[in-house]
Design a protein around this motif. Sequence first.
Motif, PDB file in Angstrom:
ATOM      1  N   TYR A  41      -5.737   6.445 -11.986  1.00  0.00           N
ATOM      2  CA  TYR A  41      -5.010   6.022 -13.181  1.00  0.00           C
ATOM      3  C   TYR A  41      -3.729   5.281 -12.792  1.00  0.00           C
ATOM      4  CZ  TYR A  41      -1.927   6.523 -17.226  1.00  0.00           C
ATOM      5  OH  TYR A  41      -1.035   6.294 -18.235  1.00  0.00           O
ATOM      6  N   VAL A  42      -2.956   5.820 -11.867  1.00  0.00           N
ATOM      7  CA  VAL A  42      -1.704   5.184 -11.438  1.00  0.00           C
ATOM      8  C   VAL A  42      -1.994   3.835 -10.792  1.00  0.00           C
ATOM      9  CG1 VAL A  42       0.290   5.372  -9.895  1.00  0.00           C
ATOM     10  CG2 VAL A  42      -0.431   7.348 -11.251  1.00  0.00           C
ATOM     11  N   ASN A  43      -3.024   3.765  -9.963  1.00  0.00           N
ATOM     12  CA  ASN A  43      -3.379   2.482  -9.348  1.00  0.00           C
ATOM     13  C   ASN A  43      -3.813   1.463 -10.395  1.00  0.00           C
ATOM     14  OD1 ASN A  43      -3.012   2.383  -6.403  1.00  0.00           O
ATOM     15  ND2 ASN A  43      -4.246   4.238  -6.459  1.00  0.00           N
ATOM     16  N   ALA A  44      -4.476   1.918 -11.447  1.00  0.00           N
ATOM     17  CA  ALA A  44      -4.848   1.014 -12.540  1.00  0.00           C
ATOM     18  C   ALA A  44      -3.600   0.516 -13.275  1.00  0.00           C
ATOM     19  CB  ALA A  44      -5.801   1.712 -13.509  1.00  0.00           C
ATOM     20  N   LEU A  45      -2.597   1.383 -13.436  1.00  0.00           N
ATOM     21  CA  LEU A  45      -1.334   0.957 -14.049  1.00  0.00           C
ATOM     22  C   LEU A  45      -0.661  -0.120 -13.205  1.00  0.00           C
ATOM     23  CD1 LEU A  45       0.255   4.357 -15.194  1.00  0.00           C
ATOM     24  CD2 LEU A  45      -0.888   2.651 -16.628  1.00  0.00           C
ATOM     25  N   ARG A  72       0.843  -1.209   0.000  1.00  0.00           N
ATOM     26  CA  ARG A  72       0.000   0.000   0.000  1.00  0.00           C
ATOM     27  C   ARG A  72       0.874   1.253   0.000  1.00  0.00           C
ATOM     28  NH1 ARG A  72      -3.003  -3.349   3.243  1.00  0.00           N
ATOM     29  NH2 ARG A  72      -2.223  -2.481   5.192  1.00  0.00           N
ATOM     30  N   THR A  73       1.981   1.205   0.738  1.00  0.00           N
ATOM     31  CA  THR A  73       2.922   2.332   0.734  1.00  0.00           C
ATOM     32  C   THR A  73       3.539   2.498  -0.650  1.00  0.00           C
ATOM     33  OG1 THR A  73       3.399   2.034   3.078  1.00  0.00           O
ATOM     34  CG2 THR A  73       5.023   3.261   1.778  1.00  0.00           C
ATOM     35  N   PHE A  74       3.880   1.382  -1.290  1.00  0.00           N
ATOM     36  CA  PHE A  74       4.403   1.417  -2.661  1.00  0.00           C
ATOM     37  C   PHE A  74       3.405   2.112  -3.583  1.00  0.00           C
ATOM     38  CE2 PHE A  74       4.176  -0.796  -6.810  1.00  0.00           C
ATOM     39  CZ  PHE A  74       5.381  -0.384  -7.348  1.00  0.00           C
ATOM     40  N   ARG A  75       2.134   1.735  -3.492  1.00  0.00           N
ATOM     41  CA  ARG A  75       1.099   2.370  -4.317  1.00  0.00           C
ATOM     42  C   ARG A  75       1.037   3.882  -4.050  1.00  0.00           C
ATOM     43  NH1 ARG A  75      -2.865  -0.459  -6.978  1.00  0.00           N
ATOM     44  NH2 ARG A  75      -2.958  -2.696  -6.605  1.00  0.00           N
ATOM     45  N   GLU A  76       1.039   4.228  -2.779  1.00  0.00           N
ATOM     46  CA  GLU A  76       0.956   5.648  -2.407  1.00  0.00           C
ATOM     47  C   GLU A  76       2.158   6.423  -2.950  1.00  0.00           C
ATOM     48  OE1 GLU A  76       1.272   8.467   1.536  1.00  0.00           O
ATOM     49  OE2 GLU A  76       0.474   6.434   1.796  1.00  0.00           O
ATOM     50  N   LEU A  77       3.339   5.854  -2.828  1.00  0.00           N
ATOM     51  CA  LEU A  77       4.542   6.526  -3.320  1.00  0.00           C
ATOM     52  C   LEU A  77       4.536   6.638  -4.841  1.00  0.00           C
ATOM     53  CD1 LEU A  77       7.230   5.017  -0.925  1.00  0.00           C
ATOM     54  CD2 LEU A  77       6.308   7.348  -0.910  1.00  0.00           C
ATOM     55  N   CYS A  78       4.019   5.630  -5.533  1.00  0.00           N
ATOM     56  CA  CYS A  78       3.893   5.722  -7.000  1.00  0.00           C
ATOM     57  C   CYS A  78       2.970   6.874  -7.368  1.00  0.00           C
ATOM     58  CB  CYS A  78       3.356   4.411  -7.575  1.00  0.00           C
ATOM     59  SG  CYS A  78       4.555   3.074  -7.624  1.00  0.00           S
ATOM     60  N   CYS A  79       1.847   6.991  -6.679  1.00  0.00           N
ATOM     61  CA  CYS A  79       0.904   8.084  -6.955  1.00  0.00           C
ATOM     62  C   CYS A  79       1.542   9.436  -6.679  1.00  0.00           C
ATOM     63  CB  CYS A  79      -0.360   7.914  -6.118  1.00  0.00           C
ATOM     64  SG  CYS A  79      -1.411   6.544  -6.639  1.00  0.00           S
ATOM     65  N   ARG A  80       2.173   9.564  -5.530  1.00  0.00           N
ATOM     66  CA  ARG A  80       2.798  10.848  -5.173  1.00  0.00           C
ATOM     67  C   ARG A  80       3.901  11.217  -6.156  1.00  0.00           C
ATOM     68  NH1 ARG A  80       4.047  10.081   1.062  1.00  0.00           N
ATOM     69  NH2 ARG A  80       5.512  11.743   0.576  1.00  0.00           N
ATOM     70  N   THR A  81       4.692  10.227  -6.571  1.00  0.00           N
ATOM     71  CA  THR A  81       5.767  10.477  -7.532  1.00  0.00           C
ATOM     72  C   THR A  81       5.201  10.933  -8.869  1.00  0.00           C
ATOM     73  OG1 THR A  81       7.181   8.842  -6.457  1.00  0.00           O
ATOM     74  CG2 THR A  81       7.720   9.419  -8.733  1.00  0.00           C
ATOM     75  N   PHE A  82       4.163  10.250  -9.334  1.00  0.00           N
ATOM     76  CA  PHE A  82       3.563  10.618 -10.614  1.00  0.00           C
ATOM     77  C   PHE A  82       2.981  12.028 -10.559  1.00  0.00           C
ATOM     78  CE2 PHE A  82       0.456  10.509 -14.061  1.00  0.00           C
ATOM     79  CZ  PHE A  82       1.231   9.992 -15.081  1.00  0.00           C
ATOM     80  N   LEU A  83       2.307  12.362  -9.463  1.00  0.00           N
ATOM     81  CA  LEU A  83       1.749  13.715  -9.317  1.00  0.00           C
ATOM     82  C   LEU A  83       2.863  14.759  -9.322  1.00  0.00           C
ATOM     83  CD1 LEU A  83      -1.025  13.050  -6.654  1.00  0.00           C
ATOM     84  CD2 LEU A  83      -1.365  13.634  -9.065  1.00  0.00           C
TER      85      LEU A  83
END
Length: 129
Positions: free
Chosen positions: A101-105, A37-48
């Motif tokens: 979108y990032v979570n779907a990726l 879940r932290t990985f997902r959150e960090l991916c989202c924050r990085t993409f933003l």
Amino acid sequence: FFFLSSPGKNSGFESAPFKLTRDFCMVMGGPDSATFRTFRELCCRTFLCLRKHCLEITMLVEMLILGNEDLACFRGRPEDAIRELRERFRLELNDRACMEYVNALIDESLENWRTRWYDRYQRFCVGVL
């Protein structure tokens, strides 16, 4: 994947957004773990964060293209490479939609069957581990 080039000499077989194998996932404790879940959150924050710098990033690539139009990663179509790079930032989405979108990726990439089979081909036919 790099601009217009992809693994397998651009055969289009490995089409996952990015490589996220079962092994990578299990190192994080599995898809339902707090670490994942932290990985997902960090991916989202990085993409933003990267989206905020879309102009600078695309300008750097535009400068790279000058005199390097023949690089394999541009496949003879540097203008398409820039356009597709810009599109990947999904600037038309608000932050909430971007996170979805990032979570779907991530979901599409997680243990993607095409990635699994391409890795098997690489291991058995080409000798890449």
